[in-house]
Write an enzyme that holds these catalytic residues in place. Sequence first.
Site, PDB file in Angstrom:
ATOM      1  CG  ASP A 158     -17.447  -3.897  -2.645  1.00 49.62           C
ATOM      2  OD1 ASP A 158     -16.592  -3.729  -3.518  1.00 49.62           O
ATOM      3  OD2 ASP A 158     -17.175  -4.152  -1.453  1.00 49.62           O
ATOM      4  CG  HIS A 186     -13.872  -5.370   0.126  1.00 51.61           C
ATOM      5  ND1 HIS A 186     -14.498  -4.628  -0.840  1.00 51.61           N
ATOM      6  CD2 HIS A 186     -12.583  -4.952   0.123  1.00 51.61           C
ATOM      7  CE1 HIS A 186     -13.630  -3.788  -1.387  1.00 51.61           C
ATOM      8  NE2 HIS A 186     -12.457  -3.962  -0.828  1.00 51.61           N
TER       9      HIS A 186
HETATM   10  P1  NAX Z   1      -2.499   4.493   1.744  1.00 48.42           P
HETATM   11  O1  NAX Z   1      -1.337   3.579   1.544  1.00 48.42           O
HETATM   12  O2  NAX Z   1      -2.557   5.796   1.038  1.00 48.42           O
HETATM   13  O3  NAX Z   1      -2.643   4.812   3.309  1.00 48.42           O
HETATM   14  C1  NAX Z   1      -2.548   3.837   4.292  1.00 48.42           C
HETATM   15  C2  NAX Z   1      -1.939   4.483   5.504  1.00 48.42           C
HETATM   16  O4  NAX Z   1      -1.979   3.533   6.565  1.00 48.42           O
HETATM   17  C3  NAX Z   1      -0.487   4.900   5.323  1.00 48.42           C
HETATM   18  O5  NAX Z   1      -0.348   6.273   5.632  1.00 48.42           O
HETATM   19  C4  NAX Z   1       0.264   4.015   6.316  1.00 48.42           C
HETATM   20  O6  NAX Z   1       1.377   4.674   6.904  1.00 48.42           O
HETATM   21  C5  NAX Z   1      -0.830   3.736   7.345  1.00 48.42           C
HETATM   22  N1  NAX Z   1      -0.578   2.577   8.177  1.00 48.42           N
HETATM   23  C6  NAX Z   1       0.052   1.415   7.855  1.00 48.42           C
HETATM   24  N2  NAX Z   1       0.138   0.622   8.929  1.00 48.42           N
HETATM   25  C7  NAX Z   1      -0.448   1.276   9.958  1.00 48.42           C
HETATM   26  C8  NAX Z   1      -0.642   0.971  11.314  1.00 48.42           C
HETATM   27  N3  NAX Z   1      -0.184  -0.171  11.844  1.00 48.42           N
HETATM   28  N4  NAX Z   1      -1.281   1.872  12.078  1.00 48.42           N
HETATM   29  C9  NAX Z   1      -1.707   3.032  11.569  1.00 48.42           C
HETATM   30  N5  NAX Z   1      -1.544   3.388  10.281  1.00 48.42           N
HETATM   31  C10 NAX Z   1      -0.913   2.516   9.483  1.00 48.42           C
HETATM   32  O7  NAX Z   1      -3.777   3.602   1.455  1.00 48.42           O
HETATM   33  P2  NAX Z   1      -5.291   4.052   1.179  1.00 48.42           P
HETATM   34  O8  NAX Z   1      -5.463   4.259  -0.268  1.00 48.42           O
HETATM   35  O9  NAX Z   1      -5.655   5.136   2.122  1.00 48.42           O
HETATM   36  O10 NAX Z   1      -6.060   2.698   1.536  1.00 48.42           O
HETATM   37  C11 NAX Z   1      -6.098   2.190   2.856  1.00 48.42           C
HETATM   38  C12 NAX Z   1      -6.642   0.777   2.871  1.00 48.42           C
HETATM   39  O11 NAX Z   1      -7.974   0.737   2.382  1.00 48.42           O
HETATM   40  C13 NAX Z   1      -5.860  -0.222   2.027  1.00 48.42           C
HETATM   41  O12 NAX Z   1      -5.702  -1.427   2.762  1.00 48.42           O
HETATM   42  C14 NAX Z   1      -6.786  -0.466   0.860  1.00 48.42           C
HETATM   43  O13 NAX Z   1      -6.566  -1.733   0.267  1.00 48.42           O
HETATM   44  C15 NAX Z   1      -8.121  -0.369   1.523  1.00 48.42           C
HETATM   45  N6  NAX Z   1      -9.295  -0.163   0.662  1.00 48.42           N
HETATM   46  C16 NAX Z   1     -10.452  -0.757   1.020  1.00 48.42           C
HETATM   47  C17 NAX Z   1     -11.632  -0.576   0.331  1.00 48.42           C
HETATM   48  C18 NAX Z   1     -12.901  -1.218   0.770  1.00 48.42           C
HETATM   49  O14 NAX Z   1     -13.907  -1.051   0.094  1.00 48.42           O
HETATM   50  N7  NAX Z   1     -12.949  -1.986   1.869  1.00 48.42           N
HETATM   51  C19 NAX Z   1     -11.650   0.244  -0.907  1.00 48.42           C
HETATM   52  C20 NAX Z   1     -10.516   1.222  -0.991  1.00 48.42           C
HETATM   53  C21 NAX Z   1      -9.185   0.699  -0.505  1.00 48.42           C
HETATM   54  O15 NAX Z   1      -8.589  -0.054  -1.525  1.00 48.42           O
END
Ligand code: NAX
Length: 326
Positions: A158, A186
């Site tokens: 952000d 956030h």
């Molecule tokens: P993806 O869905 O591509 O990848 C997430 C991965 O996490 C998947 O491979 C899943 O199998 C794995 N996962 C789920 N539960 C797990 C656990 N208990 N232990 C280990 N791995 C686990 O999502 P992606 O686009 O990579 O985003 C990841 C996260 O970042 C999401 O929650 C998203 O909302 C968040 N974001 C946060 C941002 C920020 O600025 N704070 C911005 C970008 C993003 O939206």
Amino acid sequence: SETPVKVAVTGAAGQICYNLLFRIASGSLLGDRPIELRLLEITPALKALEGVVMELEDCAFPNLTNIVIGDDPKKVFDGANVAMLVGAMPRKAGMERSDLLSANGAIFTAQGKALNESAADDIRVLVTGNPANTNALIAMSNAPDIPNERFNALTRLDHNRAKALLARKLEVNVGDVTNMTIWGNHSSTQYPDLFHAKVGGRDAGLLVDQIWVESTFIPKVAKRGAAIIEARGASSAASAANATVEHMHDWLTNTPEGDWVSMAVPADGSYGVPEGVISSFPCIVRDGKYEIVQGLSLDGFSQAKLQASIDELLDEKQAVTELGLI
Ligand code: NAX
């Protein structure tokens, strides 16, 4: 030779990590210090993660000494000096907010406990997975032996979005924009504050008008993630990875003299934000220790914006308290 820094990353087969892991391994985090990657995924994603590991190997990064993967947080976090908690449960259609909080609560209680048991004494934890601030609070609350200030959440994306938007508006190089601040959560209630920012040393607040700030700047920064989903058909990944690596890099070293960054950290009462939530503040880092920048004046407009985001953080905290997660 130097002992490798153990960097644990969760959600390692996901789209953010498809960029993040390569940035870490190529030196964006720690320059040429040797690194061991310890990658956590859920069991069904381990096969995909093996493919990512093959690609990491095929980059032949000279400072990547070892890669450990697994689905047991206690084993994967063993000896970790740094943990980037990226993996989380995304909100699905029809999911209530409380469902989202409890699904993520299960993940972050388990990971907090595992960090408490097996990470190194100097562990630093940065939560990127949403809802990032509250997930960080859950992990922190489940890791009683780790000092609270070792738990941060990501608002650097952000922060970077706000700097870039202001630079485009004023047609200056983004490198000329300093002292930007994101306050609060956030989420869409975040308060991107340009009133302490500088552009080439001049006060940003004198270079734009209040109408642009209220009707364009603040909503555009807060809704940038949605605009990217709309355009790309997928959520921000490379920019989220960049922000994650920059936050941790700065936390391990120093922020530039005269500037600060936005970090969501455990509130200590500064700016009236009550202890017990993890909120974004302007922070400086000196020799690996962050401090909340003190003494900035917030006018009525800024105070109200910050308060709205704190109220949301307190609501989330109450919800996870009622769910027994903290
Ligand atoms: P993806 O869905 O591509 O990848 C997430 C991965 O996490 C998947 O491979 C899943 O199998 C794995 N996962 C789920 N539960 C797990 C656990 N208990 N232990 C280990 N791995 C686990 O999502 P992606 O686009 O990579 O985003 C990841 C996260 O970042 C999401 O929650 C998203 O909302 C968040 N974001 C946060 C941002 C920020 O600025 N704070 C911005 C970008 C993003 O939206």
